[in-house]
Motif scaffolding. Structure first.
Motif, mmCIF file in Angstrom:
data_model
loop_
_atom_site.group_PDB
_atom_site.id
_atom_site.type_symbol
_atom_site.label_atom_id
_atom_site.label_comp_id
_atom_site.label_asym_id
_atom_site.label_seq_id
_atom_site.Cartn_x
_atom_site.Cartn_y
_atom_site.Cartn_z
ATOM 1 N N GLU A 35 27.175 -118.205 76.310
ATOM 2 C CA GLU A 35 27.819 -117.024 76.877
ATOM 3 C C GLU A 35 26.809 -116.248 77.718
ATOM 4 O OE1 GLU A 35 29.365 -113.245 74.712
ATOM 5 O OE2 GLU A 35 31.031 -114.690 74.705
ATOM 6 N N LEU A 36 27.147 -116.057 78.984
ATOM 7 C CA LEU A 36 26.288 -115.318 79.900
ATOM 8 C C LEU A 36 26.881 -113.938 80.164
ATOM 9 C CD1 LEU A 36 25.341 -118.058 82.541
ATOM 10 C CD2 LEU A 36 24.415 -117.659 80.245
ATOM 11 N N ALA A 37 26.011 -112.941 80.275
ATOM 12 C CA ALA A 37 26.426 -111.551 80.471
ATOM 13 C C ALA A 37 26.296 -111.165 81.932
ATOM 14 C CB ALA A 37 25.575 -110.627 79.602
ATOM 15 N N GLY A 38 27.296 -110.452 82.437
ATOM 16 C CA GLY A 38 27.257 -110.038 83.834
ATOM 17 C C GLY A 38 27.911 -108.693 84.054
ATOM 18 N N VAL A 39 27.805 -108.225 85.295
ATOM 19 C CA VAL A 39 28.460 -106.997 85.725
ATOM 20 C C VAL A 39 29.160 -107.276 87.052
ATOM 21 C CG1 VAL A 39 28.168 -104.604 86.476
ATOM 22 C CG2 VAL A 39 26.793 -105.486 84.576
ATOM 23 N N VAL A 40 30.471 -107.065 87.086
ATOM 24 C CA VAL A 40 31.228 -107.156 88.335
ATOM 25 C C VAL A 40 31.338 -105.759 88.925
ATOM 26 C CG1 VAL A 40 33.499 -107.622 89.355
ATOM 27 C CG2 VAL A 40 32.538 -109.210 87.674
ATOM 28 N N GLN A 41 31.024 -105.645 90.194
ATOM 29 C CA GLN A 41 31.176 -104.378 90.901
ATOM 30 C C GLN A 41 32.210 -104.556 92.014
ATOM 31 O OE1 GLN A 41 26.536 -102.892 90.253
ATOM 32 N NE2 GLN A 41 27.423 -102.822 92.312
ATOM 33 N N THR A 42 33.144 -103.619 92.092
ATOM 34 C CA THR A 42 34.171 -103.665 93.128
ATOM 35 C C THR A 42 34.127 -102.375 93.936
ATOM 36 O OG1 THR A 42 35.798 -102.824 91.542
ATOM 37 C CG2 THR A 42 35.709 -105.198 91.858
ATOM 38 N N PRO A 43 34.399 -102.457 95.235
ATOM 39 C CA PRO A 43 34.447 -101.244 96.052
ATOM 40 C C PRO A 43 35.568 -100.323 95.596
ATOM 41 C CG PRO A 43 34.379 -103.225 97.426
ATOM 42 C CD PRO A 43 34.654 -103.670 96.022
ATOM 43 N N GLU A 44 35.326 -99.036 95.652
ATOM 44 C CA GLU A 44 36.304 -98.067 95.182
ATOM 45 C C GLU A 44 37.597 -98.115 95.995
ATOM 46 O OE1 GLU A 44 35.375 -93.810 95.535
ATOM 47 O OE2 GLU A 44 35.547 -93.711 93.351
ATOM 48 N N ASP A 45 37.503 -98.535 97.269
ATOM 49 C CA ASP A 45 38.687 -98.531 98.127
ATOM 50 C C ASP A 45 39.473 -99.849 98.072
ATOM 51 O OD1 ASP A 45 36.992 -100.217 99.516
ATOM 52 O OD2 ASP A 45 37.528 -99.401 101.491
ATOM 53 N N LEU A 46 39.112 -100.741 97.133
ATOM 54 C CA LEU A 46 39.841 -102.004 96.991
ATOM 55 C C LEU A 46 41.268 -101.727 96.535
ATOM 56 C CD1 LEU A 46 39.604 -105.165 96.996
ATOM 57 C CD2 LEU A 46 39.084 -104.964 94.551
ATOM 58 N N LYS A 47 42.241 -102.122 97.336
ATOM 59 C CA LYS A 47 43.637 -101.819 97.040
ATOM 60 C C LYS A 47 44.264 -102.919 96.178
ATOM 61 C CE LYS A 47 44.345 -99.243 101.333
ATOM 62 N NZ LYS A 47 42.946 -99.336 101.788
ATOM 63 N N SER A 48 45.284 -102.571 95.451
ATOM 64 C CA SER A 48 46.010 -103.535 94.627
ATOM 65 C C SER A 48 46.571 -104.650 95.504
ATOM 66 C CB SER A 48 47.150 -102.833 93.880
ATOM 67 O OG SER A 48 47.897 -103.757 93.131
ATOM 68 N N GLY A 49 46.313 -105.892 95.101
ATOM 69 C CA GLY A 49 46.790 -107.040 95.857
ATOM 70 C C GLY A 49 45.892 -107.467 97.001
ATOM 71 N N GLU A 50 44.869 -106.667 97.297
ATOM 72 C CA GLU A 50 43.939 -107.009 98.393
ATOM 73 C C GLU A 50 42.893 -108.002 97.902
ATOM 74 O OE1 GLU A 50 40.902 -104.766 101.547
ATOM 75 O OE2 GLU A 50 41.673 -103.687 99.801
ATOM 76 N N ARG B 131 28.823 -101.341 98.566
ATOM 77 C CA ARG B 131 29.059 -100.262 99.534
ATOM 78 C C ARG B 131 29.536 -100.814 100.877
ATOM 79 N NH1 ARG B 131 24.160 -98.189 97.440
ATOM 80 N NH2 ARG B 131 23.052 -98.799 99.340
ATOM 81 N N LEU B 132 29.137 -102.044 101.193
ATOM 82 C CA LEU B 132 29.577 -102.674 102.439
ATOM 83 C C LEU B 132 30.957 -103.314 102.311
ATOM 84 C CD1 LEU B 132 26.220 -104.332 103.596
ATOM 85 C CD2 LEU B 132 27.340 -102.326 104.598
ATOM 86 N N GLY B 133 31.547 -103.234 101.112
ATOM 87 C CA GLY B 133 32.922 -103.686 100.947
ATOM 88 C C GLY B 133 33.108 -104.972 100.168
ATOM 89 N N TYR B 134 32.017 -105.547 99.631
ATOM 90 C CA TYR B 134 32.099 -106.819 98.908
ATOM 91 C C TYR B 134 32.257 -106.584 97.407
ATOM 92 C CZ TYR B 134 30.262 -108.679 103.266
ATOM 93 O OH TYR B 134 30.089 -109.005 104.588
ATOM 94 N N ILE B 135 32.885 -107.540 96.737
ATOM 95 C CA ILE B 135 32.864 -107.617 95.277
ATOM 96 C C ILE B 135 31.589 -108.375 94.894
ATOM 97 C CG2 ILE B 135 34.032 -108.609 93.258
ATOM 98 C CD1 ILE B 135 36.662 -108.309 94.924
ATOM 99 N N THR B 136 30.905 -107.935 93.862
ATOM 100 C CA THR B 136 29.676 -108.618 93.456
ATOM 101 C C THR B 136 29.679 -108.915 91.960
ATOM 102 O OG1 THR B 136 28.445 -106.553 93.034
ATOM 103 C CG2 THR B 136 28.314 -107.483 95.263
ATOM 104 N N LEU B 137 28.998 -109.995 91.616
ATOM 105 C CA LEU B 137 28.726 -110.336 90.214
ATOM 106 C C LEU B 137 27.235 -110.571 90.081
ATOM 107 C CD1 LEU B 137 29.262 -111.241 87.283
ATOM 108 C CD2 LEU B 137 29.837 -113.518 88.178
#
Length: 290
Positions: free
Chosen positions: A17-32, A61-67
């Motif tokens: 089991e590996l531990a991570g953090v997903v970060q999503t932009p605040e302006d990510l809309k549902s279904g986008e 901040r540039l709009g990407y999802i990151t893990l």
């Protein structure tokens, strides 16, 4: 610049089991759906190191999802502490790719890594066509040449070779020899504050062997026609600058190489405007978030 939303996650690689953090932009809309990045940490480091969080925050901040995640044996992930075998980290990267790609808000996945993580990123992109783009910061492609340059003075090279010989002898006897971090990769004392809290300071000899034999150079040419960005300090006191030059010479196109003056090995941690602008402009051209 966009804010970010953080979520702690776990995923499995080779039964660990590996531990991570997903970060999503605040302006990510549902279904986008957005482009995403795996952010790989350096040698014996972890997902919470400054060089990793800085990159993840910038990309979000540039709009990407990151893990960002801890490789096996590092940080909060399972696995024998300090067992950072190169090809096993490639497996962990591919498991992370599988996990991130399964998200409904992710359209495609790139990988960015620093130092050891950059070598793993290049190798993973070379062997896995699902990785849509690759960014290497201070990376390397030939373990033998890298170690020879890192231990360049004759006395230092003799010490390194003696350590390798002793490790092989003990391995043949079924023993495990532990090797101090700075005997493997020397880092000047004034740069060591850049290491993440909790970084591993001692490694089993098998790690040295795996790094010595690791050759991202052999697969970097397979990344094309997917885009590759190679960033390296013009005078890197940790990972020889020639390593990225060699990767560039072996890569297909499109590949960009930038050697940046005025920064050292932990280039993203220095918040250098040239580095940040290079990354932002390259992403806009080759791998936009939307």
């Amino acid at each position: 610049m966009l804010a970010r939303v953080k979520q702690r996650v776990q995923f499995v690689s080779s039964g660990l089991e590996l531990a991570g953090v997903v970060q999503t932009p605040e302006d990510l809309k549902s279904g986008e759906r957005r482009a995403a990045f795996l952010v790989l940490h350096g040698f014996g480091s972890n997902k919470d190191g400054g060089n990793v969080t800085t990159v993840a925050d910038l990309l979000t901040r540039l709009g990407y999802i990151t893990l960002r995640f801890d490789m096996r044996g590092c940080g909060d992930s399972q696995g024998a502490r300090g067992r950072t075998i190169c090809l096993e980290q490639v497996e962990d990267t591919r498991a992370a790719l599988e996990f991130l790609s399964a998200r409904k808000d992710v359209s495609r996945v790139g990988v960015i890594g620093h130092s050891f993580g950059a070598a793993v990123a290049v190798y993973a992109a070379g062997v896995d066509p699902r990785i849509a783009a690759c960014i290497s910061s201070g990376g390397w492609g030939d373990g033998v040449k890298k170690f020879r340059k890192q231990h360049e003075p004759p006395q230092a090279w003799a010490k390194f070779k003696a350590m390798m010989e002793e490790g092989r002898k003990r391995k043949a006897r079924g023993e495990t020899m532990m090797v101090p971090r700075y005997d493997i990769v020397p880092i000047r004392p004034e740069l060591r504050h850049n290491l993440a809290p909790g970084s591993i300071l001692e490694f089993p000899f098998e790690v040295v062997e795996s790094m010595y034999a690791f050759r991202a150079n052999d697969v970097v040419g397979k990344i094309a026609p997917r885009p590759l960005l190679l960033l390296h300090p013009a005078n890197d006191t940790v990972t020889p600058t020639e390593q990225s030059v060699d990767l560039f010479a072996l890569a297909g196109q499109p590949t960009d190489l930038h050697l940046v003056a005025g920064v050292d090995h932990f280039m993203f941690a220095e918040s250098n405007a040239i580095v940040i602008n290079l990354l932002r402009d390259w992403l806009a051209l080759h791998f936009p978030a939307r």
